[in-house]
Design an enzyme around this catalytic site. Structure first.
Site, PDB file in Angstrom:
ATOM      1  N   HIS A  98     -16.807  40.786 -46.555  1.00 23.11           N
ATOM      2  CA  HIS A  98     -17.843  39.876 -46.067  1.00 23.11           C
ATOM      3  C   HIS A  98     -18.946  39.860 -47.125  1.00 23.11           C
ATOM      4  CE1 HIS A  98     -20.736  38.710 -42.530  1.00 23.11           C
ATOM      5  NE2 HIS A  98     -21.100  38.150 -43.669  1.00 23.11           N
ATOM      6  N   LYS A 131     -21.151  25.511 -35.300  1.00 26.58           N
ATOM      7  CA  LYS A 131     -20.244  25.994 -36.331  1.00 26.58           C
ATOM      8  C   LYS A 131     -19.211  24.947 -36.739  1.00 26.58           C
ATOM      9  CE  LYS A 131     -22.178  30.052 -36.507  1.00 26.58           C
ATOM     10  NZ  LYS A 131     -23.277  29.878 -35.560  1.00 26.58           N
ATOM     11  N   ARG A 177     -32.438  31.938 -41.539  1.00 28.34           N
ATOM     12  CA  ARG A 177     -33.581  32.831 -41.299  1.00 28.34           C
ATOM     13  C   ARG A 177     -33.552  33.969 -42.316  1.00 28.34           C
ATOM     14  NH1 ARG A 177     -30.354  36.841 -39.663  1.00 28.34           N
ATOM     15  NH2 ARG A 177     -28.600  36.352 -38.300  1.00 28.34           N
ATOM     16  N   GLU A 205     -22.715  32.800 -45.826  1.00 28.65           N
ATOM     17  CA  GLU A 205     -21.794  33.910 -45.661  1.00 28.65           C
ATOM     18  C   GLU A 205     -20.360  33.458 -45.963  1.00 28.65           C
ATOM     19  OE1 GLU A 205     -22.365  36.243 -42.215  1.00 28.65           O
ATOM     20  OE2 GLU A 205     -24.548  36.249 -42.418  1.00 28.65           O
TER      21      GLU A 205
END
Length: 441
Positions: free
Chosen positions: A207, A115, A290, A273
């Protein structure tokens, strides 16, 4: 590609097998001993047992999966989601064995799985990121220093993973001292990596994620966005597409996502995201490399089969669609039905009708094992308007009968009849607040 091994189980394995059969590809299912009677085993052209119920010995056993591919002559592996789907080591093993891994290159997975490194790459590509750690760390002293620099509240996260594992909302220095070791322990157990990082906590955002498809010829398209704000303990419960963001922000977000995919030389299906804080205020969180659990809602509003797209790209073909040809039509919702108590399916009725889709591996008499993810089924509804799509979902959830196991159906029905949800007035903390209110009543 001629024969695809699906290195997964449950509804996503069933979904992939169907897509393969539709275009004439033969399939191989792998299964653990507890899954010998699973639906994906019955549907595939061949099936190979890869170990006992413990996922470390079966669905995460890279050696056994590669050996199953060799024994059956499978020339490609689709990892689905979860398990080995974002494991760079497994993708590299497939590459070295001459087996097509249906997903990005191993180097891309490794980069995006870290990350802290992913943040740096996104910053270099002019993608807005949440203020946070420049790199990962393993000691409390660094965590305390960086938290003071960023400013409380902060999110403490595992550098090597997601899904809420190792994640903590930290409001103070005292809380960080108290919870750092526990969060780090979770990260080590879940991902085998104790490295952590910090992000500034954005108060009550949404989100929002953007679906990407990219081929080996430099083409990348963004297939609209999904709102995944309705989460319980960082796990998504209900998703919808498109979101309620304004048109200008949607254009900026979709363009930014394509920009990020091209900067990464991304290949296949991926999801970028974002946390959305308001018009033109959105920040990169992570990129999943994915297929997503919630991919069906994007398929409904775009008419694009994402699994078939993955297969097409892995076979070395061009996307066959340009950004100009991507249109968003109507509204789609997805509810995740999960098991709260495992058991045997003694009664089963799943909904249907116009604009209703059910992705599941359930059948009458199926023994739901306690060893894996609790997802039982996904119900997806589609309609010209959000109001009608919600009404269809209310009816579909009300109609669903799953006897013999405990489920979250009652909670989903309550959520779908909550006035704030009906009015599209919620954020990423909405369900957690709802649960706390229940506890106080």
């Amino acid at each position: 590609m001629h024969k695809i091994l699906i290195a997964n189980r449950g509804e996503i394995a069933v979904r992939i097998i169907r897509a393969c059969h539709e275009i004439g590809l033969r399939t191989v299912a792998v299964y653990s001993t507890v899954d010998r009677d699973a639906l994906h085993v019955k549907m595939a052209d061949q099936a190979v047992c890869i170990g006992p119920a413990n996922p470390q010995a079966s669905y995460l056993n890279q050696t056994n999966i590669i050996e199953a591919a060799r024994r059956t002559g499978a020339d490609a592996i689709h990892p689905g989601y979860g398990f080995l789907s974002e494991n760079a080591e497994f993708a590299k093993l497939c590459e070295t064995q001459g087996i097509t891994f249906i997903g990005p290159h191993s180097e891309t997975i490794a980069l995006l799985g870290d990350k802290a490194r992913a943040r740096e790459v996104m910053q270099n590509a002019d993608v807005p990121v949440i203020p946070g750690s420049a790199e990962g760390f393993t000691d409390l002293g660094t965590a305390l220093y960086q938290a003071n620099e960023i400013g409380y509240p902060v999110m403490l996260k595992a550098a090597a993973g997601g899904g809420g594992k190792g994640m903590r909302l930290i409001h103070s220095e005292a809380q960080l001292k108290h919870e750092f070791m526990m969060a780090q322990g979770e990260a080590q157990k879940a991902f085998g990596n104790p490295e952590m990082y910090l992000e500034k906590f954005i108060v009550r955002p949404r989100h929002i994620e953007v679906q990407i498809l990219a081929d080996s010829f430099g083409n990348a398209v963004s297939l609209g966005e999904r709102d995944c704000s309705l989460q319980r303990y960082h796990q998504k419960v209900m998703e919808e597409a498109p979101s309620a963001i304004d048109h200008k922000t949607r254009y900026e977000m979709l363009s930014t996502a394509r920009q990020a995919a091209k900067a990464l030389n991304f290949l296949g299906a991926g999801t970028i995201e974002f946390l959305y804080a308001g018009p033109s205020q959105f920040y990169f969180m992570e990129m999943n490399t994915r297929i997503q659990v919630e991919h069906p809602i994007t398929e409904f509003i775009t008419g694009v089969d994402l699994v078939r797209g993955q297969l097409r790209i892995a076979a070395g073909m061009a996307l066959g669609i340009s950004q100009e040809k991507v249109t968003l039509n109507g509204y789609a919702l997805e509810c995740r039905i999960t098991a709260t108590v495992p058991g045997t399916i003694k009664g089963l009725h799943l909904p249907g009708g116009n604009g209703v889709r059910v992705d599941t591996a359930l059948y009458q008499g199926y023994q739901v094992p306690a060893n894996y993810d609790a997802l039982l089924a996904k119900i997806i509804t589609y309609a010209p308007t959000r109001e009608i799509a919600v009404k269809k979902m209310q009816v579909a959830i009300d109609e669903t009968v799953i006897e013999g196991v405990g489920t979250n159906l009652d909670f989903l029905y309550r959520l779908l009849n909550n006035q704030d949800v009906l009015d599209n007035k919620f954020d990423i903390e909405f369900i957690d607040r709802l649960i706390k209110e229940d506890a106080h009543d």
